[in-house]
Design an enzyme around this catalytic site. Structure first.
Site, PDB file in Angstrom:
ATOM      1  N   CYS A  90      41.167  46.809  50.478  1.00 50.27           N
ATOM      2  CA  CYS A  90      41.312  45.720  49.509  1.00 50.27           C
ATOM      3  C   CYS A  90      42.361  44.759  50.043  1.00 50.27           C
ATOM      4  O   CYS A  90      43.537  45.115  50.161  1.00 50.27           O
ATOM      5  CB  CYS A  90      41.720  46.261  48.141  1.00 50.27           C
ATOM      6  SG  CYS A  90      42.064  44.954  46.937  1.00 50.27           S
TER       7      CYS A  90
ATOM      8  N   HIS B 239      29.954  43.617  52.929  1.00 48.18           N
ATOM      9  CA  HIS B 239      29.817  42.377  52.162  1.00 48.18           C
ATOM     10  C   HIS B 239      28.469  41.740  52.437  1.00 48.18           C
ATOM     11  O   HIS B 239      27.933  41.841  53.547  1.00 48.18           O
ATOM     12  CB  HIS B 239      30.927  41.383  52.535  1.00 48.18           C
ATOM     13  CG  HIS B 239      32.300  41.865  52.188  1.00 48.18           C
ATOM     14  ND1 HIS B 239      32.938  41.529  51.017  1.00 48.18           N
ATOM     15  CD2 HIS B 239      33.145  42.697  52.849  1.00 48.18           C
ATOM     16  CE1 HIS B 239      34.122  42.122  50.983  1.00 48.18           C
ATOM     17  NE2 HIS B 239      34.269  42.839  52.086  1.00 48.18           N
TER      18      HIS B 239
ATOM     19  N   GLU C 178      32.331  42.053  42.825  1.00 57.13           N
ATOM     20  CA  GLU C 178      32.869  43.169  43.605  1.00 57.13           C
ATOM     21  C   GLU C 178      32.170  44.479  43.282  1.00 57.13           C
ATOM     22  O   GLU C 178      31.915  44.781  42.110  1.00 57.13           O
ATOM     23  CB  GLU C 178      34.378  43.331  43.356  1.00 57.13           C
ATOM     24  CG  GLU C 178      35.222  42.349  44.131  1.00 57.13           C
ATOM     25  CD  GLU C 178      36.648  42.852  44.333  1.00 57.13           C
ATOM     26  OE1 GLU C 178      36.820  43.934  44.928  1.00 57.13           O
ATOM     27  OE2 GLU C 178      37.574  42.154  43.890  1.00 57.13           O
TER      28      GLU C 178
ATOM     29  N   CYS D 182      38.956  38.250  45.888  1.00 52.09           N
ATOM     30  CA  CYS D 182      38.681  39.401  46.744  1.00 52.09           C
ATOM     31  C   CYS D 182      39.142  39.038  48.150  1.00 52.09           C
ATOM     32  O   CYS D 182      38.561  38.146  48.779  1.00 52.09           O
ATOM     33  CB  CYS D 182      37.195  39.745  46.714  1.00 52.09           C
ATOM     34  SG  CYS D 182      36.734  41.084  47.846  1.00 52.09           S
TER      35      CYS D 182
ATOM     36  N   GLY E 142      36.637  39.858  50.757  1.00 48.35           N
ATOM     37  CA  GLY E 142      35.526  38.940  50.552  1.00 48.35           C
ATOM     38  C   GLY E 142      35.804  37.568  51.137  1.00 48.35           C
ATOM     39  O   GLY E 142      34.912  36.927  51.713  1.00 48.35           O
TER      40      GLY E 142
END
Length: 262
Positions: free
Chosen positions: A69, A147, A196, A205, A208
């Site tokens: 993360c 992703h 997410e 994110c 992301g």
């Protein structure tokens, strides 16, 4: 149990220093609930590590464990420095996606922002998916976690809450996937929103944003080796993609409050 609620651009987690309990999934679901709990996108546990300075383990709001993360790891750097667990401003954090290196930027003796060496992003060729009988096209990217990046003409028309959950659980991604919708504003500026994996719509994110920038560079929409500003619902991250795909992410980390629960 004592916890600290922190956020990076509104992507908020409950941070605990100590071992992960056996009932972590149940605990995470209960405390992450925004009506009956403290409210968060999940929980992050921090502990000493034999491989790095500290280890972080990330649990989504539904109790599932994530490998990495980006917003969370910046807050880990702020947590361990501001609370006196370290006096170093360069740290190595052990994650399920490998060791990540942090550079802490201070203001008034506290961590204000953090630069993270995220490792190499791996952008693949465009992938066509069948969803509800129609074909949609995304760019798959790995930044330690998976992703699916969709480029859109207008962010206002992005099917975030309709297509997002369907792609998250698509058979092409057996372990689930984070879904980003990206509008290219200029060769060094993107607008991104995210669905997410395990948490749904979030304010930001970090991985992301890295994946979106990597996909844009891969497709020739943005340039490598220059800062790319990625504007998320919760604020802006600065992402730089090196020619070899190595990603550096810089952004803020904030403490919200200290909490305690029995």
């Amino acid at each position: 149990m004592r916890f600290t609620k922190m956020h990076g651009l509104g992507n908020d987690y409950l941070y605990v220093y100590g071992p992960v309990p056996e009932n972590v999934e149940e605990l995470c679901r209960k405390l992450s609930d925004r009506h009956f709990g403290a409210g968060s996108d999940g929980m992050i546990y921090i502990s000493p590590s034999s491989k790095g300075d500290f280890q972080m383990r990330i649990f989504n709001a539904d109790g599932s464990e994530a490998k990495m993360c980006g917003n969370g790891i910046r807050c880990v750097g702020k947590y361990v420095y501001d609370k006196g667990y370290t006096d170093r401003t360069q740290l190595r954090i052990d994650t399920l996606s490998g060791i990540k290196e942090l550079q802490l930027h201070l203001m008034g003796g506290k961590v204000k922002s953090v630069a993270v060496e995220m490792g190499q992003a791996e952008a693949g060729e465009d992938l066509s998916l069948e969803v509800d009988g129609e074909q949609v096209c995304c760019t798959p990217v790995s930044v330690g976690n998976p992703h699916a990046v969709f480029f859109v003409e207008r962010m206002e028309e992005a099917p975030l809450t309709t297509l997002g959950p369907k792609v998250e659980r698509h058979p092409a991604f057996p372990d689930g996937v984070n879904v980003e919708f990206v509008q290219v504003l200029s060769p060094n500026e993107l607008r991104m929103r995210v669905w997410e994996r395990g948490s749904g719509v979030t304010m930001a994110c970090g991985t992301g944003a890295c994946a979106s920038a990597a996909a844009a560079v891969h497709k020739g929409l943005c340039r490598s080796d220059v800062p790319i500003l990625v504007h998320l619902d919760g604020g802006t991250l600065e992402i730089q993609i090196a020619p070899d795909g190595t990603v550096t992410m810089t952004g803020p980390a904030e403490t919200v409050y200290e909490g305690e629960t029995d």
